[in-house]
Scaffold this active site. Structure first.
Site, PDB file in Angstrom:
ATOM      1  N   ASP A 126       0.789  -1.247   0.000  1.00 15.18           N
ATOM      2  CA  ASP A 126       0.000   0.000   0.000  1.00 15.18           C
ATOM      3  C   ASP A 126       0.814   1.287   0.000  1.00 15.18           C
ATOM      4  O   ASP A 126       0.239   2.359   0.154  1.00 15.18           O
ATOM      5  CB  ASP A 126      -0.944   0.055   1.222  1.00 15.18           C
ATOM      6  N   HIS A 148       3.518  -9.221  -1.401  1.00 15.23           N
ATOM      7  CA  HIS A 148       4.789  -9.475  -0.739  1.00 15.23           C
ATOM      8  C   HIS A 148       5.387 -10.843  -1.107  1.00 15.23           C
ATOM      9  O   HIS A 148       6.571 -10.952  -1.412  1.00 15.23           O
ATOM     10  CB  HIS A 148       4.594  -9.365   0.770  1.00 15.23           C
ATOM     11  N   LYS A 198       3.153   1.505  -4.969  1.00 13.55           N
ATOM     12  CA  LYS A 198       3.999   1.010  -6.056  1.00 13.55           C
ATOM     13  C   LYS A 198       3.259   0.988  -7.389  1.00 13.55           C
ATOM     14  O   LYS A 198       3.785   1.413  -8.417  1.00 13.55           O
ATOM     15  CB  LYS A 198       4.502  -0.405  -5.718  1.00 13.55           C
ATOM     16  N   THR A 199       2.039   0.464  -7.358  1.00 17.57           N
ATOM     17  CA  THR A 199       1.286   0.335  -8.609  1.00 17.57           C
ATOM     18  C   THR A 199       0.834   1.702  -9.114  1.00 17.57           C
ATOM     19  O   THR A 199       0.915   1.999 -10.317  1.00 17.57           O
ATOM     20  CB  THR A 199       0.089  -0.617  -8.397  1.00 17.57           C
TER      21      THR A 199
HETATM   22  N1  GTP Z   1      -2.194  10.612  -1.007  1.00 21.67           N
HETATM   23  C1  GTP Z   1      -1.649   9.710  -1.792  1.00 21.67           C
HETATM   24  N2  GTP Z   1      -2.144   8.453  -1.856  1.00 21.67           N
HETATM   25  C2  GTP Z   1      -1.560   7.568  -2.693  1.00 21.67           C
HETATM   26  C3  GTP Z   1      -0.432   7.919  -3.482  1.00 21.67           C
HETATM   27  N3  GTP Z   1      -0.058   6.846  -4.196  1.00 21.67           N
HETATM   28  C4  GTP Z   1      -0.895   5.848  -3.863  1.00 21.67           C
HETATM   29  N4  GTP Z   1      -1.819   6.279  -2.969  1.00 21.67           N
HETATM   30  C5  GTP Z   1      -2.915   5.485  -2.398  1.00 21.67           C
HETATM   31  O1  GTP Z   1      -2.375   4.437  -1.628  1.00 21.67           O
HETATM   32  C6  GTP Z   1      -3.136   3.238  -1.781  1.00 21.67           C
HETATM   33  C7  GTP Z   1      -2.246   2.103  -2.247  1.00 21.67           C
HETATM   34  O2  GTP Z   1      -1.738   2.348  -3.537  1.00 21.67           O
HETATM   35  P1  GTP Z   1      -1.175   1.200  -4.485  1.00 21.67           P
HETATM   36  O3  GTP Z   1      -0.566   1.859  -5.659  1.00 21.67           O
HETATM   37  O4  GTP Z   1      -2.193   0.156  -4.708  1.00 21.67           O
HETATM   38  O5  GTP Z   1      -0.046   0.604  -3.529  1.00 21.67           O
HETATM   39  P2  GTP Z   1       0.871  -0.682  -3.773  1.00 21.67           P
HETATM   40  O6  GTP Z   1       2.162  -0.374  -3.096  1.00 21.67           O
HETATM   41  O7  GTP Z   1       0.899  -1.037  -5.197  1.00 21.67           O
HETATM   42  O8  GTP Z   1       0.086  -1.769  -2.945  1.00 21.67           O
HETATM   43  P3  GTP Z   1       0.302  -3.405  -3.016  1.00 21.67           P
HETATM   44  O9  GTP Z   1       0.537  -3.770  -4.439  1.00 21.67           O
HETATM   45  O10 GTP Z   1      -0.987  -3.939  -2.472  1.00 21.67           O
HETATM   46  O11 GTP Z   1       1.473  -3.692  -2.127  1.00 21.67           O
HETATM   47  C8  GTP Z   1      -4.236   3.568  -2.788  1.00 21.67           C
HETATM   48  O12 GTP Z   1      -5.403   3.882  -2.065  1.00 21.67           O
HETATM   49  C9  GTP Z   1      -3.691   4.794  -3.502  1.00 21.67           C
HETATM   50  O13 GTP Z   1      -4.685   5.627  -4.012  1.00 21.67           O
HETATM   51  C10 GTP Z   1       0.068   9.260  -3.393  1.00 21.67           C
HETATM   52  O14 GTP Z   1       1.033   9.642  -4.033  1.00 21.67           O
HETATM   53  N5  GTP Z   1      -0.579  10.089  -2.532  1.00 21.67           N
HETATM   54 MG    MG Z   2       0.434  -2.874  -6.126  1.00 20.52          MG
END
Ligand code: GTP
Ligand code: MG
Length: 391
Positions: free
Chosen positions: A22, A87, A25-26
Site C-alpha cells: 500500500d 509481498h 507502487k502500482t
Molecule cells: N495521497 C496519496 N495516496 C496515494 C499515493 N499513491 C498511492 N496512494 C494510495 O495508496 C493506496 C495504495 O496504492 P497502491 O498503488 O495500490 O499501492 P501498492 O504499493 O501497489 O500496494 P500493493 O501492491 O498492495 O502492495 C491507494 O489507495 C492509492 O490511491 C500518493 O502519491 N498520494
Molecule cells: Mg500494487
C-alpha cells in the site's frame, strides 16, 4: 499482421518497484507511464492502474509467480518495469531471479516511513545482487514536510546498513496519485525521479556472447500460429530461424517468431523480455520451468553443492532448524523442484545460519556454479542459496 517492429535504438534495462504493501507502487508505475506518454517522443503508452494490477491470466491457472511488466522509454533508455502484486511475489521473483532487476525503485510512503516489508525488500535486493536503488518518497502530497525529512533520514540509514551508500542514493519526493491526476508539480516530480533512474542506475554488462538461454515463465497458444513461450533472455542472443533445445521437454525445434511487448523483432539478447514462437511444439509438452537454450550448450543435472542462507524467523523463515533429510521445494530460475538436503558434518542449520549443503533434486535441471535459487516450504521462502558446484 502489420505490427510495428521493435527497433533497438536505446539501451534496455530491467527495473521494478519494491516496498511495503500500500505504499503506492502500482500507482507510481501507472503515473510513470502517464507522464512519459504525455511527454511524447518515445514509445511509451499509458498503462492504467487497473491494467497493471489486474490478476494476470496465469494466476487463474495456478502458476505461482505473479508479475506485471510495463514498458516505457525515457530520452536515453528503454525500460521494462515490473510491479509485483504482493509481498510473497517479491520473495519468489527476486530470490529465484525471475525478476532480474538492473535497478530498483524503492517506494516508501512519506506518511508511514519504513515498514517491515520495506526493510525486507532491501535485504532481498542485496542478496540477489541488485546493486542500485533509487528511492521514491511517495504520498509527499499528503505528508508533513518535516516528518518527510525524518523518513528520508531513516531510509538513507536503512540503505547504508545494507551497503547501498545511503548518503548518495537519490531520494525523490513524489506523488503517484497527484501525477496521475495531472497536477503539474507532481508531474515534474515524476520527471525528476526518472532522471535519477536514468543517471544513477548504470547500463549493465550483459552476457550477450554466451550461448542462448531462456527459462520459461509462461506458455501460451496463439490460435493459428502455435505455441509461444515467454521469459527473460538470461544470456546470449536468439534470432528467428535459430534451432533451440527445450530442456525438460526433450524437444529440439526452430524459433519461427520473436516478439517483445507485442512487437516483432529479428533478434533478442540477454536482458530482453520476449515471446518465442516454437515450430510444431504442442502446448502440453512445454511447461513453466523448462529451459530453452542453444542445442548442446547445457547439460541438465540434479546433484549439486550450495551455499545457503537459512532465513531467520524474523525474516519470515522457519522457527526450527533444518537437518539432513529435509525435503523442501527448490525454486531455480522459473522451475519449482523438490530436493533432498544433506548437511554433511554440519548436521544442523538454524534460522539465520549460512551453511554448505549437498542437494539432490527430484529431476534434472540446467545448473551451473553461481546460479541463485530459493528454498520454500508450505508456500513461504525459508532460504536463499547459490550453486557452488555440480556433482
Ligand atoms: N495521497 C496519496 N495516496 C496515494 C499515493 N499513491 C498511492 N496512494 C494510495 O495508496 C493506496 C495504495 O496504492 P497502491 O498503488 O495500490 O499501492 P501498492 O504499493 O501497489 O500496494 P500493493 O501492491 O498492495 O502492495 C491507494 O489507495 C492509492 O490511491 C500518493 O502519491 N498520494
Ligand atoms: Mg500494487
Amino acid at each position: 499482421m502489420s505490427k510495428t517492429a521493435y527497433v533497438r535504438t536505446k539501451p534496455h534495462l530491467n527495473i521494478g518497484t519494491m516496498g511495503h504493501v500500500d505504499h503506492g507502487k502500482t500507482t507510481l508505475t501507472a503515473a510513470i507511464t502517464k507522464v512519459l506518454s504525455e511527454r511524447g517522443g518515445g514509445a511509451t503508452s499509458y498503462v492504467s492502474f487497473d491494467r497493471i494490477d489486474r490478476a494476470p491470466e496465469e494466476a487463474q491457472r495456478g502458476i505461482t509467480i505473479n508479475i506485471a511488466h510495463v514498458e516505457y522509454e525515457t530520452d536515453t533508455r528503454h525500460y521494462a518495469h515490473v510491479d509485483m502484486p504482493g509481498h510473497a511475489d517479491y520473495i519468489k521473483n527476486m530470490v529465484t531471479g525471475a525478476a532480474q532487476l538492473d535497478g530498483a525503485i524503492l517506494v516508501v510512503s512519506a506518511l508511514d516511513g519504513i515498514m517491515p516489508q520495506t526493510a525486507e525488500h532491501v535485504l532481498l535486493a542485496r542478496q540477489v545482487g541488485v546493486d542500485h536503488i533509487v528511492v521514491a518518497l511517495n504520498k509527499a502530497d499528503a505528508g508533513d514536510p518535516e516528518l518527510t525529512d525524518l523518513v528520508e533520514l531513516e531510509v538513507r540509514e536503512l540503505l547504508s546498513a545494507h551497503g547501498y551508500g545511503g548518503d548518495t542514493v537519490p531520494v525523490v519526493r513524489v506523488s503517484g496519485l497527484k501525477a496521475l491526476e495531472g497536477d503539474p508539480r507532481w508531474t515534474a516530480a515524476i520527471e525528476g525521479l526518472l532522471d535519477a533512474v536514468d543517471t544513477y542506475v548504470p547500463i549493465p554488462v550483459r552476457y550477450t556472447d554466451a550461448p542462448f538461454l531462456l527459462s520459461v515463465e509462461n506458455v501460451l497458444t496463439i490460435t493459428g500460429r502455435g505455441t509461444v513461450v515467454t521469459g527473460a533472455v538470461e544470456r546470449g542472443t536468439v534470432r528467428v530461424g535459430d534451432r533451440v533445445a527445450v530442456l525438460g521437454a526433450d524437444i529440439e525445434t526452430v524459433v519461427t517468431g520473436l516478439e517483445t511487448f507485442g512487437k516483432p523483432m529479428e533478434s533478442a539478447e540477454a536482458g530482453d523480455n520476449v515471446a518465442l514462437l516454437l515450430r510444431g511444439v504442442e502446448r502440453d509438452r512445454v511447461r513453466r520451468g523448462h529451459v530453452v537454450a542453444a542445442p548442446g550448450s547445457v547439460v541438465p543435472s540434479r546433484r549439486f553443492t550450495a551455499q545457503v542462507y537459512v532465513l531467520s524467523t524474523k525474516e519470515g523463515g522457519r522457527s526450527t532448524p533444518v537437518t539432513t533429510g529435509y525435503r523442501p521445494q527448490f525454486y531455480i530460475r522459473t522451475a519449482d523442484v523438490v530436493g533432498d538436503v544433506d548437511l554433511g558434518e554440519t548436521a544442523v542449520a538454524r534460522p539465520g545460519d549460512t551453511v554448505t549443503m549437498t542437494v539432490e533434486l527430484g529431476r534434472d535441471v540446467p545448473l551451473e556454479s553461481g546460479l541463485g535459487f530459493a528454498i520454500r516450504e508450505g508456500g513461504r521462502t525459508v532460504g536463499a542459496g547459490t550453486v557452488t558446484g555440480l556433482l
